[in-house]
Design a protein around this motif. Structure first.
Motif, PDB file in Angstrom:
ATOM      1  N   THR A 138       0.831  -1.195   0.000  1.00 13.88           N
ATOM      2  CA  THR A 138       0.000   0.000   0.000  1.00 13.88           C
ATOM      3  C   THR A 138       0.871   1.252   0.000  1.00 13.88           C
ATOM      4  OG1 THR A 138      -0.088   0.075   2.418  1.00 13.88           O
ATOM      5  CG2 THR A 138      -1.803  -1.171   1.294  1.00 13.88           C
ATOM      6  N   ALA A 139       0.309   2.337  -0.526  1.00 10.78           N
ATOM      7  CA  ALA A 139       1.027   3.615  -0.556  1.00 10.78           C
ATOM      8  C   ALA A 139       0.048   4.751  -0.316  1.00 10.78           C
ATOM      9  CB  ALA A 139       1.729   3.810  -1.902  1.00 10.78           C
ATOM     10  N   LEU A 140       0.373   5.610   0.646  1.00  9.02           N
ATOM     11  CA  LEU A 140      -0.399   6.818   0.905  1.00  9.02           C
ATOM     12  C   LEU A 140       0.375   8.000   0.329  1.00  9.02           C
ATOM     13  CD1 LEU A 140      -1.337   6.299   4.676  1.00  9.02           C
ATOM     14  CD2 LEU A 140      -2.411   5.313   2.644  1.00  9.02           C
ATOM     15  N   ILE A 141      -0.255   8.732  -0.583  1.00  7.57           N
ATOM     16  CA  ILE A 141       0.384   9.903  -1.179  1.00  7.57           C
ATOM     17  C   ILE A 141      -0.104  11.141  -0.428  1.00  7.57           C
ATOM     18  CG2 ILE A 141       0.704  11.283  -3.261  1.00  7.57           C
ATOM     19  CD1 ILE A 141       0.313   8.770  -4.912  1.00  7.57           C
ATOM     20  N   ARG A 162      -4.203  18.051 -10.111  1.00  8.08           N
ATOM     21  CA  ARG A 162      -4.561  16.795 -10.781  1.00  8.08           C
ATOM     22  C   ARG A 162      -3.361  16.216 -11.527  1.00  8.08           C
ATOM     23  NH1 ARG A 162      -9.251  19.922 -12.355  1.00  8.08           N
ATOM     24  NH2 ARG A 162     -11.046  19.337 -11.076  1.00  8.08           N
ATOM     25  N   ARG A 163      -2.661  17.064 -12.256  1.00 12.94           N
ATOM     26  CA  ARG A 163      -1.500  16.575 -13.015  1.00 12.94           C
ATOM     27  C   ARG A 163      -0.415  16.041 -12.077  1.00 12.94           C
ATOM     28  NH1 ARG A 163      -2.946  20.941 -16.566  1.00 12.94           N
ATOM     29  NH2 ARG A 163      -1.715  22.428 -15.326  1.00 12.94           N
ATOM     30  N   ARG A 164      -0.167  16.754 -10.985  1.00 12.92           N
ATOM     31  CA  ARG A 164       0.866  16.306 -10.047  1.00 12.92           C
ATOM     32  C   ARG A 164       0.467  14.995  -9.381  1.00 12.92           C
ATOM     33  NH1 ARG A 164       0.827  20.228  -6.689  1.00 12.92           N
ATOM     34  NH2 ARG A 164       0.292  19.306  -4.676  1.00 12.92           N
ATOM     35  N   ALA A 165      -0.793  14.896  -8.968  1.00 13.53           N
ATOM     36  CA  ALA A 165      -1.263  13.671  -8.322  1.00 13.53           C
ATOM     37  C   ALA A 165      -1.211  12.496  -9.287  1.00 13.53           C
ATOM     38  CB  ALA A 165      -2.682  13.866  -7.798  1.00 13.53           C
ATOM     39  N   SER A 191       0.752  12.073 -11.813  1.00 15.58           N
ATOM     40  CA  SER A 191       2.152  11.698 -12.010  1.00 15.58           C
ATOM     41  C   SER A 191       2.657  10.847 -10.853  1.00 15.58           C
ATOM     42  CB  SER A 191       3.010  12.961 -12.153  1.00 15.58           C
ATOM     43  OG  SER A 191       4.380  12.630 -12.270  1.00 15.58           O
ATOM     44  N   LEU A 192       2.295  11.219  -9.632  1.00 16.46           N
ATOM     45  CA  LEU A 192       2.713  10.452  -8.465  1.00 16.46           C
ATOM     46  C   LEU A 192       2.085   9.063  -8.457  1.00 16.46           C
ATOM     47  CD1 LEU A 192       2.532  13.307  -5.808  1.00 16.46           C
ATOM     48  CD2 LEU A 192       4.609  12.144  -6.572  1.00 16.46           C
ATOM     49  N   VAL A 193       0.819   8.974  -8.861  1.00 15.32           N
ATOM     50  CA  VAL A 193       0.148   7.671  -8.919  1.00 15.32           C
ATOM     51  C   VAL A 193       0.802   6.786  -9.976  1.00 15.32           C
ATOM     52  CG1 VAL A 193      -2.005   6.476  -9.494  1.00 15.32           C
ATOM     53  CG2 VAL A 193      -2.064   8.521  -8.049  1.00 15.32           C
ATOM     54  N   ARG A 194       1.082   7.345 -11.142  1.00 10.54           N
ATOM     55  CA  ARG A 194       1.705   6.543 -12.205  1.00 10.54           C
ATOM     56  C   ARG A 194       3.064   5.994 -11.773  1.00 10.54           C
ATOM     57  NH1 ARG A 194      -0.463  10.705 -15.557  1.00 10.54           N
ATOM     58  NH2 ARG A 194       1.556  11.772 -15.559  1.00 10.54           N
ATOM     59  N   GLY A 195       3.704   6.671 -10.844  1.00 12.52           N
ATOM     60  CA  GLY A 195       4.992   6.204 -10.352  1.00 12.52           C
ATOM     61  C   GLY A 195       4.898   5.072  -9.347  1.00 12.52           C
ATOM     62  N   ARG A 196       3.682   4.648  -8.992  1.00 11.81           N
ATOM     63  CA  ARG A 196       3.505   3.609  -7.971  1.00 11.81           C
ATOM     64  C   ARG A 196       3.290   2.225  -8.575  1.00 11.81           C
ATOM     65  NH1 ARG A 196       6.221   5.172  -4.300  1.00 11.81           N
ATOM     66  NH2 ARG A 196       5.528   3.217  -3.346  1.00 11.81           N
ATOM     67  N   LEU A 198      -2.501  -0.944  -3.675  1.00 10.93           N
ATOM     68  CA  LEU A 198      -3.493   0.078  -3.324  1.00 10.93           C
ATOM     69  C   LEU A 198      -2.780   1.395  -3.056  1.00 10.93           C
ATOM     70  CD1 LEU A 198      -6.369   1.016  -2.501  1.00 10.93           C
ATOM     71  CD2 LEU A 198      -5.874   0.139  -0.199  1.00 10.93           C
ATOM     72  N   VAL A 199      -3.216   2.441  -3.742  1.00  7.06           N
ATOM     73  CA  VAL A 199      -2.664   3.784  -3.578  1.00  7.06           C
ATOM     74  C   VAL A 199      -3.794   4.702  -3.121  1.00  7.06           C
ATOM     75  CG1 VAL A 199      -1.529   5.716  -4.752  1.00  7.06           C
ATOM     76  CG2 VAL A 199      -0.950   3.357  -5.383  1.00  7.06           C
ATOM     77  N   VAL A 200      -3.489   5.614  -2.191  1.00  3.05           N
ATOM     78  CA  VAL A 200      -4.521   6.471  -1.586  1.00  3.05           C
ATOM     79  C   VAL A 200      -4.097   7.932  -1.632  1.00  3.05           C
ATOM     80  CG1 VAL A 200      -5.931   6.900   0.471  1.00  3.05           C
ATOM     81  CG2 VAL A 200      -5.104   4.572  -0.020  1.00  3.05           C
ATOM     82  N   LEU A 201      -5.064   8.811  -1.940  1.00  2.00           N
ATOM     83  CA  LEU A 201      -4.878  10.262  -1.930  1.00  2.00           C
ATOM     84  C   LEU A 201      -5.721  10.890  -0.823  1.00  2.00           C
ATOM     85  CD1 LEU A 201      -5.075  10.883  -5.789  1.00  2.00           C
ATOM     86  CD2 LEU A 201      -3.026  11.033  -4.380  1.00  2.00           C
ATOM     87  N   PRO A 202      -5.474  12.165  -0.465  1.00  2.00           N
ATOM     88  CA  PRO A 202      -6.221  12.797   0.641  1.00  2.00           C
ATOM     89  C   PRO A 202      -7.624  13.273   0.250  1.00  2.00           C
ATOM     90  CG  PRO A 202      -4.031  13.796   0.313  1.00  2.00           C
ATOM     91  CD  PRO A 202      -4.343  12.985  -0.903  1.00  2.00           C
ATOM     92  N   GLU A 203      -8.267  13.880   1.207  1.00  2.00           N
ATOM     93  CA  GLU A 203      -9.621  14.433   1.062  1.00  2.00           C
ATOM     94  C   GLU A 203      -9.587  15.772   0.322  1.00  2.00           C
ATOM     95  OE1 GLU A 203     -13.285  15.792   4.059  1.00  2.00           O
ATOM     96  OE2 GLU A 203     -11.217  15.806   4.776  1.00  2.00           O
ATOM     97  N   LEU A 204     -10.535  15.957  -0.600  1.00  2.00           N
ATOM     98  CA  LEU A 204     -10.792  17.237  -1.274  1.00  2.00           C
ATOM     99  C   LEU A 204      -9.511  17.952  -1.716  1.00  2.00           C
ATOM    100  CD1 LEU A 204     -13.750  18.700   0.855  1.00  2.00           C
ATOM    101  CD2 LEU A 204     -13.863  17.402  -1.270  1.00  2.00           C
ATOM    102  N   TRP A 205      -8.575  17.198  -2.252  1.00  2.00           N
ATOM    103  CA  TRP A 205      -7.288  17.777  -2.630  1.00  2.00           C
ATOM    104  C   TRP A 205      -7.374  18.642  -3.882  1.00  2.00           C
ATOM    105  CZ3 TRP A 205      -5.665  16.021  -7.398  1.00  2.00           C
ATOM    106  CH2 TRP A 205      -6.249  14.828  -7.858  1.00  2.00           C
TER     107      TRP A 205
END
Length: 265
Positions: free
Chosen positions: A3-6, A20-23, A25-30, A35-42
């Motif tokens: 798992t990975a929390l960004i 959106r573009r930065r997020a 890019s970070l997801v594609r690097g995982r 399972l990859v997770v992003l924060p609330e209302l980012w």
């Protein structure tokens, strides 16, 4: 499973498209994670109330489009945090989106407990009604968001719906970091689940975020914790550990009182 929390940095000076573009890019690097997770209302900023109408979108809007593609390209299950969702009747919701490895939307949860008392979500957003769990190839995921952490009946409802792992995207304020640390560990321990709590960092709407995203096991042990910068926290989870803990310390078997949670599916 891995798992990975960004833990994204969300500042008032950012624009939603840039985030959106930065997020993405970070997801594609995982690649290689499960399972990859992003924060609330980012995308809009959880405390930037004046941005919500402008940045609201439908479930299949621009955030879903770019996150679906990122999940597919990385081959991961992606919990895309939450968005300001605009329903067909114009009502706004704080809505979590979960995509599978093919980029298909498998989970959509509207936050049940709205923070703000007489301001913010409490007055500007509608309340969700349904408890949402999603079966995956590694176990059943339960969905909750930020302020939901203060309401144990929701987490017991997720447990009863089969959750073995609960994901909580958040925009928790730095001023209440001690509550964040206590509540996340408590929810994991009392439901005997893995809990993935992904917070934001930065300042928007005049509120500094706490960071300290955490991955917690069913014994309440913190397997990984971020600091206060944008970073990725990872941990390997043994999903069989959930059943072992529940067998070795069968507190859930000894439940006497049942509390009915709202909705359910």
């Amino acid at each position: 499973m891995r798992t990975a929390l960004i833990q994204l940095s969300v500042h008032a000076s950012d624009f939603a498209d840039d985030r959106r573009r930065r997020a993405a890019s970070l997801v594609r690097g995982r690649t290689g994670d499960d399972l990859v997770v992003l924060p609330e209302l980012w995308t809009a900023g959880a405390w930037a109330y004046d941005r919500w109408q402008h940045d609201a979108e439908e479930v299949d809007g621009p955030t879903a489009e770019i996150m679906s593609a990122a999940a597919r390209e990385a081959g991961v299950w992606l919990h895309a945090g939450s968005i300001v969702e605009r329903d067909g009747d114009g009502t706004l919701y704080n809505s979590a989106l979960l995509f599978d490895r093919a980029g298909i939307l498998r989970g959509h949860y509207r936050k049940i407990h709205r923070y703000g008392f007489d301001t913010g979500e409490a007055t500007r957003m509608g309340a969700g009604r349904d408890i949402v769990t999603v079966p995956t190839d590694f176990g059943v995921i339960g969905l909750a968001i930020c302020y939901d952490l203060r309401f144990p009946e929701l987490f017991r409802g997720l447990l009863d719906a089969g959750a073995e792992l609960i994901v909580v995207p958040a925009a928790w304020p730095a001023a209440r970091l001690c509550h964040w640390r206590l509540l996340t560990r408590t929810r994991a321990l009392e439901e005997q689940v893995y809990l993935l709590a992904c917070d934001a960092v930065g300042t928007h709407g005049g509120m500094q975020q706490a960071g300290h995203s955490m991955i917690i096991d069913p014994w309440g042990t913190v397997l990984g914790e971020a600091d206060t910068a944008e970073e990725v926290v990872t941990a390997d989870l043994d999903m069989a550990h959930v059943a072992r803990i529940r067998s070795e310390l069968p507190v859930l078997r000894d439940r006497v009182l049942a509390i009915e949670a709202p909705g359910g599916r």
